[in-house]
Design a protein around this motif. Structure first.
Motif, PDB file in Angstrom:
ATOM      1  N   ALA A 142     -13.868  -0.215  -4.471  1.00  0.00           N
ATOM      2  CA  ALA A 142     -15.158  -0.387  -5.144  1.00  0.00           C
ATOM      3  C   ALA A 142     -15.345   0.588  -6.296  1.00  0.00           C
ATOM      4  O   ALA A 142     -16.109   0.319  -7.236  1.00  0.00           O
ATOM      5  CB  ALA A 142     -16.292  -0.228  -4.134  1.00  0.00           C
ATOM      6  N   GLU A 143     -14.657   1.750  -6.267  1.00  0.00           N
ATOM      7  CA  GLU A 143     -14.781   2.749  -7.330  1.00  0.00           C
ATOM      8  C   GLU A 143     -13.709   2.597  -8.399  1.00  0.00           C
ATOM      9  O   GLU A 143     -13.593   3.446  -9.296  1.00  0.00           O
ATOM     10  CB  GLU A 143     -14.712   4.167  -6.751  1.00  0.00           C
ATOM     11  N   GLY A 144     -12.892   1.557  -8.316  1.00  0.00           N
ATOM     12  CA  GLY A 144     -11.849   1.337  -9.311  1.00  0.00           C
ATOM     13  C   GLY A 144     -10.601   2.141  -9.088  1.00  0.00           C
ATOM     14  O   GLY A 144      -9.740   2.233  -9.972  1.00  0.00           O
ATOM     15  N   ARG A 145     -10.460   2.751  -7.898  1.00  0.00           N
ATOM     16  CA  ARG A 145      -9.252   3.526  -7.594  1.00  0.00           C
ATOM     17  C   ARG A 145      -8.148   2.598  -7.084  1.00  0.00           C
ATOM     18  O   ARG A 145      -8.410   1.677  -6.303  1.00  0.00           O
ATOM     19  CB  ARG A 145      -9.554   4.598  -6.557  1.00  0.00           C
ATOM     20  N   LEU A 146      -6.933   2.896  -7.512  1.00  0.00           N
ATOM     21  CA  LEU A 146      -5.790   2.097  -7.076  1.00  0.00           C
ATOM     22  C   LEU A 146      -5.601   2.231  -5.563  1.00  0.00           C
ATOM     23  O   LEU A 146      -5.544   3.341  -5.033  1.00  0.00           O
ATOM     24  CB  LEU A 146      -4.524   2.572  -7.794  1.00  0.00           C
ATOM     25  N   THR A 180       0.833  -1.210   0.000  1.00  0.00           N
ATOM     26  CA  THR A 180       0.000   0.000   0.000  1.00  0.00           C
ATOM     27  C   THR A 180       0.866   1.257   0.000  1.00  0.00           C
ATOM     28  O   THR A 180       2.083   1.194   0.193  1.00  0.00           O
ATOM     29  CB  THR A 180      -0.923   0.015   1.243  1.00  0.00           C
ATOM     30  N   GLY A 181       0.215   2.400  -0.165  1.00  0.00           N
ATOM     31  CA  GLY A 181       0.893   3.687  -0.062  1.00  0.00           C
ATOM     32  C   GLY A 181       2.017   3.855  -1.050  1.00  0.00           C
ATOM     33  O   GLY A 181       1.909   3.502  -2.232  1.00  0.00           O
ATOM     34  N   ASN A 182       3.145   4.374  -0.560  1.00  0.00           N
ATOM     35  CA  ASN A 182       4.286   4.649  -1.427  1.00  0.00           C
ATOM     36  C   ASN A 182       4.963   3.388  -1.948  1.00  0.00           C
ATOM     37  O   ASN A 182       5.807   3.458  -2.846  1.00  0.00           O
ATOM     38  CB  ASN A 182       5.319   5.496  -0.674  1.00  0.00           C
ATOM     39  N   ALA A 183       4.598   2.221  -1.388  1.00  0.00           N
ATOM     40  CA  ALA A 183       5.192   0.971  -1.866  1.00  0.00           C
ATOM     41  C   ALA A 183       4.577   0.525  -3.190  1.00  0.00           C
ATOM     42  O   ALA A 183       5.080  -0.405  -3.826  1.00  0.00           O
ATOM     43  CB  ALA A 183       5.005  -0.127  -0.822  1.00  0.00           C
ATOM     44  N   VAL A 184       3.494   1.183  -3.602  1.00  0.00           N
ATOM     45  CA  VAL A 184       2.805   0.808  -4.843  1.00  0.00           C
ATOM     46  C   VAL A 184       3.276   1.727  -5.970  1.00  0.00           C
ATOM     47  O   VAL A 184       3.016   2.939  -5.941  1.00  0.00           O
ATOM     48  CB  VAL A 184       1.283   0.929  -4.682  1.00  0.00           C
ATOM     49  N   PRO A 185       3.967   1.210  -6.977  1.00  0.00           N
ATOM     50  CA  PRO A 185       4.429   2.056  -8.087  1.00  0.00           C
ATOM     51  C   PRO A 185       3.264   2.528  -8.947  1.00  0.00           C
ATOM     52  O   PRO A 185       2.420   1.737  -9.369  1.00  0.00           O
ATOM     53  CB  PRO A 185       5.359   1.123  -8.876  1.00  0.00           C
TER      54      PRO A 185
END
Length: 341
Positions: free
Chosen positions: A322-326, A224-229
């Motif tokens: 649920a809204e398709g947001r990363l 999660t967070g900054n670990a997700v490119p």
């Protein structure tokens, strides 16, 4: 003067007979036949009393208290454990300890399942009148249908066998196999009557493989967070590569201003572009990304993410809300660390 005690000689040593491999195999096969016959013999004798036992176990507000001495006690511990793990609260109480205080563990809301092949175990028969005074119902599992245990019990389950598998007809073998099978039959009937599901089984086995598969969600293992490119669609190719290499996922999401996933760029995409001999320096993320990538919801089971990766031969998947947001990303290494795969 007291004379010294006489020296007591040990019993004479008897050398065992020479090992006979053929005899060992013959006895093994006979054991299987005798114990299989003992279990199959239960089928014809399992009827109204069995259904009554299941109904009583379903109706109690307390627990099923399993009791047994010797080998029947070992079987009883296993039956109690199987009942408890399949939705029927149960515990094992040793009959000898029950006479010395452990009866306090049993309440009128409980039901006792007493196991004794002959039905005359002193430790069990000694506490039967006390159980009756406490108002605790008793189900007997015994081959002694006229025994003290059978007479005192409200329901009697016939676990008798024609003979033991032991060549001396002494060691409990076929009788304990029959008890074990009858206990399993009770557990299976009870779990079905309770509507017990695989998810319920997993909740009582959180440390097992099934528990991990049915209880671990993507949100429990994802990055999660900054670990997700992730980059915007107009990000320069050099910055996209810097984001990928810095986060170590082997891929980067491409998202719009609201954080919704537009595409993904992976190490495999990079190899294919290089093989084409394209000049990548002037490109931006939207020009190299793979649009509409496969994603998974954060509330999905981690096992579903593993199935998705295996089905499409990919090593990572983006996680969305649920809204398709990363909101995260997970790869096969994350799933292996969580022992989901």
């Amino acid at each position: 003067m007291v004379s010294p005690p006489e020296h007591v000689l040990p019993p004479p040593h008897r050398a065992p007979p020479a090992f006979d491999a053929a005899q060992a195999l013959r006895l093994a096969q006979e054991t299987f036949d005798i114990e299989a016959a003992a279990v199959l013999g239960l089928k014809a004798r399992t009827g109204a009393a069995f259904a009554q036992a299941v109904e009583r176990m379903l109706s109690i507000r307390g627990r099923v208290v399993v009791m047994g001495m010797g080998k029947s006690g070992h079987v009883g511990r296993k039956i109690a454990a199987t009942l408890a793990s399949t939705g029927t609260p149960a515990l094992f109480v040793h009959p000898a300890e029950a006479s010395h205080g452990d009866l306090g563990m049993i309440t009128p809301d409980d039901l006792v399942l007493a196991i004794s092949n002959g039905g005359e175990s002193d430790e069990i028969t000694a506490i039967l009148p006390v159980l009756k005074r406490l108002g605790v119902a008793t189900i007997a599992m015994t081959g002694g249908l006229q025994s003290t245990l059978a007479v005192h019990a409200e329901v009697v389950l016939d676990s008798g066998v024609a003979k033991e598998a032991c060549p001396l007809n002494l060691a409990p073998t076929a009788s304990t196999t029959a008890q074990l099978a009858l206990g399993d039959a009770l557990a299976v009937a009870l779990l079905d009557a309770r509507g017990f599901r695989a998810e319920d089984f997993a909740r009582s086995h959180p440390g097992g493989a099934l528990g991990r598969k049915l209880l671990t969600h993507v949100s429990d293992v994802m990055r999660t967070g900054n670990a997700v490119p992730h980059v915007g669609p107009d990000t320069r190719f050099s910055d996209l590569m810097r984001e990928m290499s810095g986060k170590g996922l082997g891929a980067s999401a491409v998202v719009d201003g609201a954080g919704r996933v537009l595409g993904i760029f992976t190490d495999g995409d990079l190899r294919r572009l290089v093989e084409k001999g394209l000049d990548l320096r002037g490109l931006v993320a939207r020009e190299v990304m793979h649009p509409n990538p496969r994603v998974i919801r954060q509330d999905a089971l981690a096992a579903e993410a593993a199935d998705l990766m295996e089905q499409h031969r990919i090593t990572s998947v983006l996680v969305v809300d649920a809204e398709g947001r990363l909101c995260g990303a997970v790869n096969s290494n994350d799933l292996m660390r969580a022992k989901v795969i």
